[in-house]
Every structure is written in structure tokens, then in C-alpha cells.
Design a protein around this motif. Structure first.
Motif, PDB file in Angstrom:
ATOM      1  N   ALA A 249       0.840  -1.209   0.000  1.00 48.15           N
ATOM      2  CA  ALA A 249       0.000   0.000   0.000  1.00 48.15           C
ATOM      3  C   ALA A 249       0.872   1.255   0.000  1.00 48.15           C
ATOM      4  O   ALA A 249       1.957   1.299   0.594  1.00 48.15           O
ATOM      5  N   ASP A 250       0.377   2.274  -0.678  1.00 53.94           N
ATOM      6  CA  ASP A 250       1.108   3.540  -0.757  1.00 53.94           C
ATOM      7  C   ASP A 250       0.921   4.309   0.548  1.00 53.94           C
ATOM      8  O   ASP A 250      -0.150   4.837   0.828  1.00 53.94           O
ATOM      9  N   THR A 251       2.004   4.356   1.320  1.00 52.94           N
ATOM     10  CA  THR A 251       1.934   5.022   2.623  1.00 52.94           C
ATOM     11  C   THR A 251       2.646   6.373   2.618  1.00 52.94           C
ATOM     12  O   THR A 251       2.921   6.937   3.671  1.00 52.94           O
ATOM     13  N   ILE A 252       2.999   6.917   1.419  1.00 49.42           N
ATOM     14  CA  ILE A 252       3.706   8.199   1.330  1.00 49.42           C
ATOM     15  C   ILE A 252       2.745   9.343   1.631  1.00 49.42           C
ATOM     16  O   ILE A 252       1.654   9.425   1.059  1.00 49.42           O
ATOM     17  N   THR A 253       3.149  10.212   2.519  1.00 49.90           N
ATOM     18  CA  THR A 253       2.315  11.347   2.913  1.00 49.90           C
ATOM     19  C   THR A 253       2.523  12.513   1.944  1.00 49.90           C
ATOM     20  O   THR A 253       3.445  12.514   1.107  1.00 49.90           O
ATOM     21  N   GLU A 254       1.676  13.559   2.086  1.00 53.02           N
ATOM     22  CA  GLU A 254       1.809  14.766   1.272  1.00 53.02           C
ATOM     23  C   GLU A 254       3.143  15.456   1.533  1.00 53.02           C
ATOM     24  O   GLU A 254       3.762  16.016   0.629  1.00 53.02           O
ATOM     25  N   GLU A 255       3.562  15.395   2.764  1.00 53.07           N
ATOM     26  CA  GLU A 255       4.852  16.005   3.118  1.00 53.07           C
ATOM     27  C   GLU A 255       6.002  15.296   2.414  1.00 53.07           C
ATOM     28  O   GLU A 255       6.942  15.934   1.915  1.00 53.07           O
ATOM     29  N   ASP A 256       5.925  13.962   2.352  1.00 50.83           N
ATOM     30  CA  ASP A 256       6.959  13.189   1.654  1.00 50.83           C
ATOM     31  C   ASP A 256       6.977  13.543   0.174  1.00 50.83           C
ATOM     32  O   ASP A 256       8.051  13.677  -0.438  1.00 50.83           O
ATOM     33  N   LEU A 257       5.795  13.689  -0.430  1.00 48.85           N
ATOM     34  CA  LEU A 257       5.719  14.056  -1.844  1.00 48.85           C
ATOM     35  C   LEU A 257       6.338  15.433  -2.087  1.00 48.85           C
ATOM     36  O   LEU A 257       7.043  15.655  -3.082  1.00 48.85           O
ATOM     37  N   ALA A 258       6.056  16.368  -1.186  1.00 53.87           N
ATOM     38  CA  ALA A 258       6.629  17.705  -1.331  1.00 53.87           C
ATOM     39  C   ALA A 258       8.148  17.677  -1.250  1.00 53.87           C
ATOM     40  O   ALA A 258       8.851  18.352  -2.021  1.00 53.87           O
ATOM     41  N   ASN A 259       8.692  16.863  -0.332  1.00 52.87           N
ATOM     42  CA  ASN A 259      10.146  16.753  -0.188  1.00 52.87           C
ATOM     43  C   ASN A 259      10.772  16.107  -1.419  1.00 52.87           C
ATOM     44  O   ASN A 259      11.850  16.530  -1.877  1.00 52.87           O
ATOM     45  N   ILE A 260      10.107  15.088  -1.970  1.00 52.50           N
ATOM     46  CA  ILE A 260      10.627  14.423  -3.172  1.00 52.50           C
ATOM     47  C   ILE A 260      10.639  15.386  -4.352  1.00 52.50           C
ATOM     48  O   ILE A 260      11.604  15.447  -5.135  1.00 52.50           O
ATOM     49  N   GLU A 261       9.547  16.162  -4.478  1.00 55.24           N
ATOM     50  CA  GLU A 261       9.469  17.140  -5.552  1.00 55.24           C
ATOM     51  C   GLU A 261      10.570  18.191  -5.415  1.00 55.24           C
ATOM     52  O   GLU A 261      11.221  18.581  -6.402  1.00 55.24           O
ATOM     53  N   LYS A 262      10.788  18.626  -4.208  1.00 57.32           N
ATOM     54  CA  LYS A 262      11.825  19.621  -3.955  1.00 57.32           C
ATOM     55  C   LYS A 262      13.207  19.083  -4.316  1.00 57.32           C
ATOM     56  O   LYS A 262      14.026  19.780  -4.935  1.00 57.32           O
ATOM     57  N   GLU A 263      13.488  17.830  -3.946  1.00 56.19           N
ATOM     58  CA  GLU A 263      14.772  17.218  -4.263  1.00 56.19           C
ATOM     59  C   GLU A 263      14.954  17.082  -5.773  1.00 56.19           C
ATOM     60  O   GLU A 263      16.044  17.281  -6.311  1.00 56.19           O
ATOM     61  N   PHE A 265      13.637  18.987  -8.231  1.00 58.14           N
ATOM     62  CA  PHE A 265      13.940  20.279  -8.849  1.00 58.14           C
ATOM     63  C   PHE A 265      15.335  20.757  -8.470  1.00 58.14           C
ATOM     64  O   PHE A 265      16.003  21.443  -9.256  1.00 58.14           O
ATOM     65  N   LYS A 266      15.770  20.415  -7.285  1.00 60.74           N
ATOM     66  CA  LYS A 266      17.113  20.795  -6.866  1.00 60.74           C
ATOM     67  C   LYS A 266      18.157  20.092  -7.716  1.00 60.74           C
ATOM     68  O   LYS A 266      19.137  20.700  -8.155  1.00 60.74           O
ATOM     69  N   GLU A 267      17.960  18.778  -7.976  1.00 61.90           N
ATOM     70  CA  GLU A 267      18.885  18.030  -8.806  1.00 61.90           C
ATOM     71  C   GLU A 267      18.856  18.533 -10.245  1.00 61.90           C
ATOM     72  O   GLU A 267      19.855  18.492 -10.961  1.00 61.90           O
ATOM     73  N   ALA A 268      17.668  19.013 -10.686  1.00 58.83           N
ATOM     74  CA  ALA A 268      17.541  19.513 -12.057  1.00 58.83           C
ATOM     75  C   ALA A 268      18.029  20.944 -12.195  1.00 58.83           C
ATOM     76  O   ALA A 268      17.994  21.516 -13.295  1.00 58.83           O
ATOM     77  N   GLY A 269      18.472  21.558 -11.104  1.00 61.33           N
ATOM     78  CA  GLY A 269      18.948  22.926 -11.149  1.00 61.33           C
ATOM     79  C   GLY A 269      17.846  23.949 -11.103  1.00 61.33           C
ATOM     80  O   GLY A 269      18.072  25.109 -11.451  1.00 61.33           O
ATOM     81  N   LEU A 270      16.675  23.540 -10.710  1.00 60.53           N
ATOM     82  CA  LEU A 270      15.543  24.466 -10.600  1.00 60.53           C
ATOM     83  C   LEU A 270      15.123  24.516  -9.140  1.00 60.53           C
ATOM     84  O   LEU A 270      14.442  23.618  -8.639  1.00 60.53           O
ATOM     85  N   GLY A 271      15.520  25.521  -8.451  1.00 58.06           N
ATOM     86  CA  GLY A 271      15.276  25.558  -7.020  1.00 58.06           C
ATOM     87  C   GLY A 271      14.066  26.371  -6.631  1.00 58.06           C
ATOM     88  O   GLY A 271      13.707  27.341  -7.293  1.00 58.06           O
ATOM     89  N   GLY A 272      13.387  25.963  -5.565  1.00 61.05           N
ATOM     90  CA  GLY A 272      12.311  26.746  -4.964  1.00 61.05           C
ATOM     91  C   GLY A 272      11.085  26.864  -5.841  1.00 61.05           C
ATOM     92  O   GLY A 272      10.902  26.180  -6.835  1.00 61.05           O
ATOM     93  N   VAL A 273      10.236  27.838  -5.469  1.00 59.14           N
ATOM     94  CA  VAL A 273       8.983  28.065  -6.168  1.00 59.14           C
ATOM     95  C   VAL A 273       9.251  28.567  -7.580  1.00 59.14           C
ATOM     96  O   VAL A 273       8.552  28.237  -8.533  1.00 59.14           O
ATOM     97  N   GLU A 274      10.326  29.419  -7.756  1.00 57.42           N
ATOM     98  CA  GLU A 274      10.639  29.948  -9.060  1.00 57.42           C
ATOM     99  C   GLU A 274      10.963  28.822 -10.037  1.00 57.42           C
ATOM    100  O   GLU A 274      10.552  28.837 -11.199  1.00 57.42           O
ATOM    101  N   LEU A 276       9.894  25.732  -9.842  1.00 57.90           N
ATOM    102  CA  LEU A 276       8.665  25.003 -10.157  1.00 57.90           C
ATOM    103  C   LEU A 276       7.846  25.754 -11.193  1.00 57.90           C
ATOM    104  O   LEU A 276       7.337  25.182 -12.155  1.00 57.90           O
ATOM    105  N   THR A 277       7.769  27.118 -11.044  1.00 54.00           N
ATOM    106  CA  THR A 277       6.997  27.929 -11.982  1.00 54.00           C
ATOM    107  C   THR A 277       7.623  27.869 -13.377  1.00 54.00           C
ATOM    108  O   THR A 277       6.935  27.728 -14.386  1.00 54.00           O
ATOM    109  N   ALA A 278       8.956  27.937 -13.401  1.00 49.39           N
ATOM    110  CA  ALA A 278       9.646  27.879 -14.680  1.00 49.39           C
ATOM    111  C   ALA A 278       9.430  26.543 -15.369  1.00 49.39           C
ATOM    112  O   ALA A 278       9.238  26.461 -16.583  1.00 49.39           O
ATOM    113  N   ALA A 279       9.449  25.444 -14.547  1.00 48.91           N
ATOM    114  CA  ALA A 279       9.236  24.108 -15.120  1.00 48.91           C
ATOM    115  C   ALA A 279       7.848  23.990 -15.705  1.00 48.91           C
ATOM    116  O   ALA A 279       7.654  23.441 -16.791  1.00 48.91           O
TER     117      ALA A 279
END
Length: 304
Positions: A249-263, A265-274, A276-279
């Protein structure tokens, strides 16, 4: 030994009938609820200290008077009927098999199993009693509340009585059979007594009948054991499947998803909200260009 609907089994000494010498409460193992007894079965061939009780609640209790612990005197229970079990008798040829009569059915049991080997179809009238023939291992008798006596010959058929006799328009309240199995007496609700002479076909044992009935009982016992085994295996399989699905069963929380998304964009060289908006703009731009091209093509077509 006597049993009553007050929930007690009593033992008496005929030299002193003013009081019972011993008593036992009728309770299922691990329960505090008293059960009212309406029928009693004792056969020394099954064990000198073993007996059975049919209860008002429809269950059948297997008991042992000499259990090491008084709380263990009730050794087992069988859930058989939806009403009081008015009849309870062991087979005189094979004591580990017994019949019970209650509600609108008669059932044949093996004391080692919790489910009946044989169950009759529901009869038109309420059953009030039952017993085995002492002369033939596959013959049993039942009485009904509409005054009918039925004879079942299991050596020939199981689904219906071989013989039915309307003795009275009153309920048959009790009956007993002679040791030879040739004479049977029935009592009715109005105080009458009927005595019947049974035919030779119901008294004389057929060739190989005892072996045939025993083989039938053993076959039905094996079938019930296989069914119980299959049910247990199905339950175990269901539990394993449930545990496996719980692990997957998928036990990943919303917080975990946010952290994964942040990581990501960081690896892709796109940091923060800016970032995400650019992507998002980068993803939306090709779609916008495609939509614009499609609109221009439609406009040219309209002009032509």
C-alpha cells in the motif's frame, strides 16, 4: 443423572433422593452464560464418565464428569439447531456417531467434528424427538408436533423418510423402542400411548449393512475434514493476501511528496517556487505553440 432448563446437571443417589450428591453448571468453555438443558445422552460404550446434553439454545455439549479441572467438564460444543435440541442419541453400533433432533431437522454427527455429517431437509412440522434403532445401525426414528412418526433408513436413502405414520392429531411428546427393535411406543400431548409392531424389514439387518453404514459414515467424515481443511487454508491465504497488500500500500504522505518534488527540482537545477513555476511554463509552452499552430491552420482553411 438429570438435566434441567435451570442450567444444571445433577447426580443422585437412589438411597437418598432428598438432595443431589453432585451438580454441574451448563456453560460453554470460556463462557459465563448458563444454558438450559432439554435432553440428555449417556452411553457407557462412549466412555464411563462421558455424556452429552442438548440445550434450549440449539447447541450440543459434550461433557466429562471426571475432568481434572471442574471448569473443563464441558469438553466441547456443537452448534447444530436454531431451536431446542429435543433429541440426542448415540448410535448403538458406532458410539462416536450420534444424532440430534431440533427445529425442523435431524442431524447426524461425528464427535470429532464440529459440523454435521448429514442434515435432513426441513420437515413440514417441528420435530419433538428422535432415536436410533437398536437392531439396525442405519435406521432412526423421529417424532413431530403434528402427530407423525417417521422412520429413516440411511442404508437406502438419506433425503427423506422411508416410512411415515400419522398416529394422532396431537403432538408426539415422547417415545421409546424395545431392545430388540421390534416394538415402539409413543406418547402424545393428550396423554394417549400408541404401541407399534415394526415390520421385519425395519428390524432384520441386511447383509453387509453394518459395514456399509460404517463406510458411509467414514466417507462423510473424510469429506467434512477435507472441507474444514480447505476452509482453513482459504482463511490463511486471505490473511496472507491482506498482509501483502498492506505492505504494498502507498503510505507516502503529502509532506513526503513535497520533499521528493523539492529534491527533484534541486537536482535539475531548478530551485524553490521559481524553479517550479519555470518548469511548469516550460511544459506549457510547447502546448501553447501547438494550439496556436492549429488555430492558424483552421483560419487559413476558412479563408480558402
Amino acid at each position: 443423572m438429570t438435566v434441567s432448563t435451570d442450567g444444571s446437571v445433577l447426580w443422585w443417589d437412589i438411597r437418598k433422593l432428598s438432595e443431589a450428591v453432585e451438580s454441574m453448571p451448563l456453560r460453554e468453555k470460556g463462557s459465563e452464560t448458563l444454558l438450559g438443558g432439554v435432553s440428555l445422552e449417556y452411553d457407557p460404550a462412549a466412555g464411563p464418565t462421558k455424556f452429552m446434553v442438548g440445550c434450549e439454545q440449539g447447541c450440543l455439549l459434550s461433557c466429562n464428569r471426571k475432568a481434572k479441572n471442574p471448569a473443563d467438564r464441558v469438553t466441547g460444543s456443537y452448534l447444530g439447531h436454531t431451536g431446542p435440541a429435543y433429541g440426542l442419541k448415540r448410535n448403538p453400533f458406532f458410539p462416536k456417531y450420534f444424532l440430534s433432533v431440533g427445529d425442523w431437522t435431524v442431524r447426524v454427527w461425528n464427535e470429532d467434528l464440529k459440523s454435521p455429517l448429514l442434515t435432513s431437509k426441513h420437515q413440514p412440522a417441528y420435530l419433538t424427538g428422535g432415536c436410533w434403532s437398536p437392531a439396525r445401525p442405519g435406521v432412526l426414528f423421529t417424532s413431530t408436533s403434528d402427530g407423525c412418526l417417521s422412520c429413516w433408513d440411511l442404508f437406502y436413502k438419506h433425503n427423506e423418510p422411508s416410512l411415515q405414520v400419522q398416529l394422532s392429531d396431537q403432538s408426539l411428546t415422547s417415545f421409546a423402542i424395545q431392545e430388540s427393535g421390534a416394538v415402539l411406543g409413543c406418547g402424545t400431548a393428550d396423554g394417549s400411548c400408541h404401541v407399534l409392531q415394526l415390520s421385519a424389514a425395519l428390524v432384520d439387518m441386511a447383509q453387509n449393512e453394518k459395514q456399509g453404514i460404517n463406510a458411509m459414515f467414514e466417507r462423510e467424515t473424510l469429506r467434512e475434514k477435507n472441507l474444514e481443511k480447505a476452509q482453513k487454508e482459504a482463511k490463511v491465504k486471505a490473511r496472507r493476501e491482506a498482509a501483502r497488500h498492506a505492505e504494498l500500500a502507498d503510505t507516502i504522505t503529502e509532506e513526503d511528496l513535497a520533499n521528493i518534488e523539492k529534491e527533484f527540482f534541486k537536482e535539475a537545477g531548478l530551485g524553490g517556487v521559481e524553479g517550479l513555476t519555470a518548469a511548469k511554463k516550460a511544459v506549457a509552452a510547447p502546448a501553447a505553440r501547438t494550439g496556436s499552430a492549429t488555430t492558424d491552420a483552421h483560419a487559413d482553411a476558412d479563408q480558402h
